[in-house]
Design an enzyme around this catalytic site. Structure first.
Site, PDB file in Angstrom:
ATOM      1  CD  GLU A 194      -3.790  31.757   4.600  1.00 56.88           C
ATOM      2  OE1 GLU A 194      -2.640  31.748   5.057  1.00 56.88           O
ATOM      3  OE2 GLU A 194      -4.240  30.850   3.882  1.00 56.88           O
ATOM      4  CD1 TRP A 220       8.328  20.620  -4.943  1.00 59.38           C
ATOM      5  CD2 TRP A 220      10.112  20.446  -3.617  1.00 59.38           C
ATOM      6  NE1 TRP A 220       8.643  21.880  -4.493  1.00 59.38           N
ATOM      7  CE2 TRP A 220       9.732  21.802  -3.673  1.00 59.38           C
ATOM      8  CE3 TRP A 220      11.219  20.098  -2.836  1.00 59.38           C
ATOM      9  CZ2 TRP A 220      10.400  22.806  -2.985  1.00 59.38           C
ATOM     10  CZ3 TRP A 220      11.902  21.101  -2.149  1.00 59.38           C
ATOM     11  CH2 TRP A 220      11.483  22.438  -2.217  1.00 59.38           C
ATOM     12  CD  GLU A 260       0.002  28.944  -1.534  1.00 59.44           C
ATOM     13  OE1 GLU A 260       0.542  27.907  -1.214  1.00 59.44           O
ATOM     14  OE2 GLU A 260      -0.819  29.536  -0.793  1.00 59.44           O
ATOM     15  CG  ASN A 279      10.051  11.420   0.685  1.00 59.84           C
ATOM     16  OD1 ASN A 279       9.301  11.084   1.590  1.00 59.84           O
ATOM     17  ND2 ASN A 279      10.400  12.658   0.487  1.00 59.84           N
ATOM     18  N   GLY A 280      13.417  12.368   0.431  1.00 54.51           N
ATOM     19  CA  GLY A 280      14.236  12.874   1.536  1.00 54.51           C
ATOM     20  C   GLY A 280      15.494  13.529   0.990  1.00 54.51           C
ATOM     21  CG  HIS A 328       5.852  52.130  12.377  1.00 53.67           C
ATOM     22  ND1 HIS A 328       6.420  53.076  13.196  1.00 53.67           N
ATOM     23  CD2 HIS A 328       4.606  51.913  12.857  1.00 53.67           C
ATOM     24  CE1 HIS A 328       5.566  53.409  14.146  1.00 53.67           C
ATOM     25  NE2 HIS A 328       4.445  52.718  13.954  1.00 53.67           N
ATOM     26  CE  LYS A 358      -3.093  20.463   0.511  1.00 51.54           C
ATOM     27  NZ  LYS A 358      -3.346  21.893   0.686  1.00 51.54           N
ATOM     28  CE  LYS A 374      -3.758  30.058   0.310  1.00 49.51           C
ATOM     29  NZ  LYS A 374      -3.724  29.719   1.702  1.00 49.51           N
ATOM     30  CB  CYS A 384       9.901  12.908  -3.576  1.00 40.76           C
ATOM     31  SG  CYS A 384      11.202  14.015  -4.113  1.00 40.76           S
ATOM     32  NE  ARG A 419       5.215  12.482   0.213  1.00 39.21           N
ATOM     33  CZ  ARG A 419       5.193  12.497   1.525  1.00 39.21           C
ATOM     34  NH1 ARG A 419       4.050  12.541   2.153  1.00 39.21           N
ATOM     35  NH2 ARG A 419       6.297  12.445   2.230  1.00 39.21           N
TER      36      ARG A 419
HETATM   37  C1  F6R Z   1      -0.234  27.779   1.887  1.00 39.32           C
HETATM   38  C2  F6R Z   1       0.040  26.444   2.387  1.00 39.32           C
HETATM   39  C3  F6R Z   1       1.280  26.222   3.160  1.00 39.32           C
HETATM   40  C4  F6R Z   1       1.039  25.243   4.311  1.00 39.32           C
HETATM   41  C5  F6R Z   1       2.372  24.921   5.006  1.00 39.32           C
HETATM   42  C6  F6R Z   1       2.180  24.031   6.209  1.00 39.32           C
HETATM   43  O1  F6R Z   1      -1.436  27.835   1.177  1.00 39.32           O
HETATM   44  O2  F6R Z   1      -0.707  25.524   2.145  1.00 39.32           O
HETATM   45  O3  F6R Z   1       1.818  27.410   3.629  1.00 39.32           O
HETATM   46  O4  F6R Z   1       0.140  25.812   5.199  1.00 39.32           O
HETATM   47  O5  F6R Z   1       3.231  24.296   4.096  1.00 39.32           O
HETATM   48  O6  F6R Z   1       1.664  22.796   5.857  1.00 39.32           O
HETATM   49  P1  F6R Z   1       0.977  21.870   6.922  1.00 39.32           P
HETATM   50  O7  F6R Z   1      -0.227  22.570   7.444  1.00 39.32           O
HETATM   51  O8  F6R Z   1       0.625  20.614   6.191  1.00 39.32           O
HETATM   52  O9  F6R Z   1       1.983  21.630   8.014  1.00 39.32           O
END
Ligand code: F6R
Length: 607
Positions: A480, A72, A487, A97-98, A503, A602, A484, A2, A27
């Site tokens: 990675e 969130w 997600e 927030n929290g 395996h 994010k 992507k 949030c 957030r």
């Molecule tokens: C995936 C992504 C997340 C962040 C993760 C860590 O695309 O963006 O997996 O990498 O939440 O976030 P930070 O780097 O801000 O600690």
């Protein structure tokens, strides 16, 4: 998670609250709301939707003091009733927030006193508690202080009362909060980004601080309730443009910004070379003395750490371990004194990462080196050494330019460690440094292959599962790539070190399993070719992303894309781009919300 914002001014604060909230949507974005007060009027506006929906609903509203929240969901679905602000009694509105860990006990207590709850959130107890203490003390400050004393868990809160329209109060414990200082107006927010359009003078509140904001002044109290002075600083950060330009999505824009983001990140490196001084004045001594490296991070940042392990081990011989921050924080082992903890984070506010860093400090006499994209974030403020990536504002939830600039920073770190410890020849050091000069151009050339990846995506979008394979530094890039695709395109995908295939995961391979293979021109290529043959022998479809010179890998591949040039140890940076473009186009094809994928945020500021 949030995001919260508060403002008190002599002008209408609603536009500022909405603009600030928009900048905090990273957030969380499943519901939003405003608390407004002016001249006897006291109201709230809430929507089970995004800030744009809130702005539409709040059109025409004005207020001289207000709070705002973008959510969130943790406790309770993203409905209007669960959206903040929450009402305490009939006269208090709060944003939070929290997570309040003792909310159940407090709820029982407040119910017994006759308070009625209208939401399923943990946050609503805060509103009723403030009301409860305000009834007794007739003093907003002491009512909020008493409330905070009852809370366990993490919070940043904002409080507004109908009976005190010339005051807003905010407080933090475990969640970030910054004050913005103006002339005749004051602000608070979860992050400076929300305040940059109105002020650059900020105060970072410390753990346990509470602030009382009036139009003409702010008063700050520490966790013990004593008045304190906290340093105000002018933050030299531009209010980055959130302009989409001709792009369809921020993720697409951010993918294409990578040559510039990498160039900016390398600016001082090009001037100085891969020197320890890039990480801080004490870096050289700490690099020489370090007996080991421990990397901690989450998500994509963790994948960047996995790549760095190969570089650091190969160039320095140092033992390197890479841990997921949420696991590391609960492990019990001690750290050898002098160990360098490398904490990687785009936001610098990821709760598990901050906890892991603090836990590492308790396990030994360690030093923390932060690799972070957000200046003045909690991580940067708590670290001993720092390298700021220069990706700029990243709005798309999926990490793209943040990830590749992290890789670049880690490459420089590995080279600087080698330079301090004199583990490479001068010629090898020079070659590593010079390889970075070509990187932005290589990245630019790969971006030109966007059209071919869009074609691949048309096919990939029909599948429900996918495997990503790589070896050596391209193994974390396979992880990675899979992350992507999951997600943003909502396709189940897994990344594997190709040698692991037989395996277990080979059992999944049939004609419905696309297998995306990342191939570098290195000594493991022949082994990777064998893995691809094993896939093809089971009717799996190989989508091969290959550096030139990997021709022997082509024969049976269903689709092949040859990158413009081989990039040696920088292959993981370059290979990331086609995977980003592939996921992006697959998501577009499926019509998902690319920049704000469902259920995500994010910045993950809760555990
Ligand atoms: C995936 C992504 C997340 C962040 C993760 C860590 O695309 O963006 O997996 O990498 O939440 O976030 P930070 O780097 O801000 O600690």
């Amino acid at each position: 998670m949030c995001g919260i914002v508060g403002a008190i001014s002599e002008r209408n604060v609603v536009p500022m609250l909405l603009a600030g909230l928009q900048r905090l949507e990273y957030r969380g974005y499943d519901s939003s709301g405003l608390a407004l007060a002016q001249r006897g009027e006291f109201s709230r506006v809430r929507v089970a939707g995004r800030v744009a929906d809130l702005a539409a609903k709040a059109a025409g509203q004005s207020a001289l003091a207000g709070l705002a929240h973008t959510r969130w969901a943790t406790h309770g679905a993203p409905t209007e009733l669960n959206a903040h602000p929450h009402l305490g009694g009939d006269s208090v509105l709060i944003v939070h927030n929290g997570i309040i860990e003792n909310h159940a006990a407090l709820r029982t207590e407040l119910l017994a006193q006759g308070y009625q709850f209208t939401s399923e959130t943990d946050s609503e107890v805060i509103a009723h508690l403030v009301h409860h203490y305000l009834e007794r003390s007739n003093d907003l400050l002491s009512a909020v202080q008493a409330t905070i004393g009852r809370l366990t868990g993490a919070f940043a809160i904002g409080v507004l009362s109908r009976d005190y329209p010339d005051t807003i109060i905010c407080a933090r414990r475990g969640s970030p909060l910054v004050l913005g200082l103006g002339f005749g107006e004051q602000f608070f927010a979860s992050d400076i980004a929300a305040l940059l359009p109105v002020t650059q003078r900020m105060i970072y509140l410390e753990e346990g601080d509470l602030a009382e904001l009036h139009r003409g002044e702010v008063r700050i109290f520490n966790a013990a309730g004593e008045p304190v002075t906290r340093q105000a600083r002018t933050v030299d950060v531009a209010a980055d443009s959130a302009d989409l330009g001709h792009y369809r999505h921020y993720m697409q824009k951010e993918i294409f910004e990578q040559p510039v983001a990498i160039t900016n990140t390398l600016q001082r490196v090009i001037e100085l070379g891969c020197q320890p001084a890039l990480f801080g004045p004490t870096a050289e001594a700490l690099f020489v003395a370090a007996p080991a490296i421990r990397i901690v991070a989450c998500g994509s940042s963790y994948h960047a750490g996995l790549v760095a392990r190969y570089w650091i081990e190969e160039w320095t011989g140092l033992p390197v371990s890479v841990d997921i921050a949420s696991e590391y924080r609960y492990r019990k082992g001690r750290e050898q004194d002098g160990t360098l903890i490398v904490a990687i984070s785009q936001s610098g506010e990821t709760a598990d990462l901050l906890a892991a860093m603090r836990s590492a400090r308790e396990r030994g006499d360690v030093k923390v080196l932060a690799i972070c994209n957000v200046p003045h974030s909690t991580l940067t403020r708590e670290s001993d050494l720092l390298f700021l990536t220069q990706a700029g504002l990243e709005i798309g939830v999926a990490s793209t330019k943040a990830f590749t600039t992290q890789l670049v920073a880690l490459y420089v770190l590995a080279a600087a460690l080698a330079s301090s410890r004199k583990t490479l020849s001068a010629a090898a050091e020079r070659e590593i440094s010079e390889s970075l000069h070509r990187l932005p151009v290589l990245v630019e050339e790969v971006l030109a292959m966007d059209g071919q990846l869009e074609e691949w995506a048309q096919e990939l979008a029909h599948y429900h599962n996918a495997l990503f394979l790589g070896r050596h530094t391209l193994f974390p890039i396979a992880l990675e790539g899979a992350l992507k695709l999951k997600e943003i395109a909502y396709i189940h995908a897994e990344g594997y070190a190709a040698g692991e295939l037989k395996h277990g995961p080979l059992a999944l391979v049939d004609e419905d399993m696309p297998v995306i293979v990342c191939a570098a021109r290195d000594e493991l290529l022949e082994k990777l070719v064998s893995n691809m043959r094993e896939v093809e022998a089971r009717s799996g479809k190989v989508f091969l992303l290959a550096e030139p010179g990997c021709e022997s890998a082509h024969p049976g591949a269903h689709r092949v894309l040859t990158l413009p040039a081989a990039s040696g140890p920088l292959a993981p940076v370059v290979m990331t781009l086609p995977l980003q473009m592939l996921s992006y186009h697959t998501a577009c094809r499926k019509g998902t919300d690319v920049d704000k994928p469902r259920n995500l945020a994010k910045s993950v500021t809760v555990e």
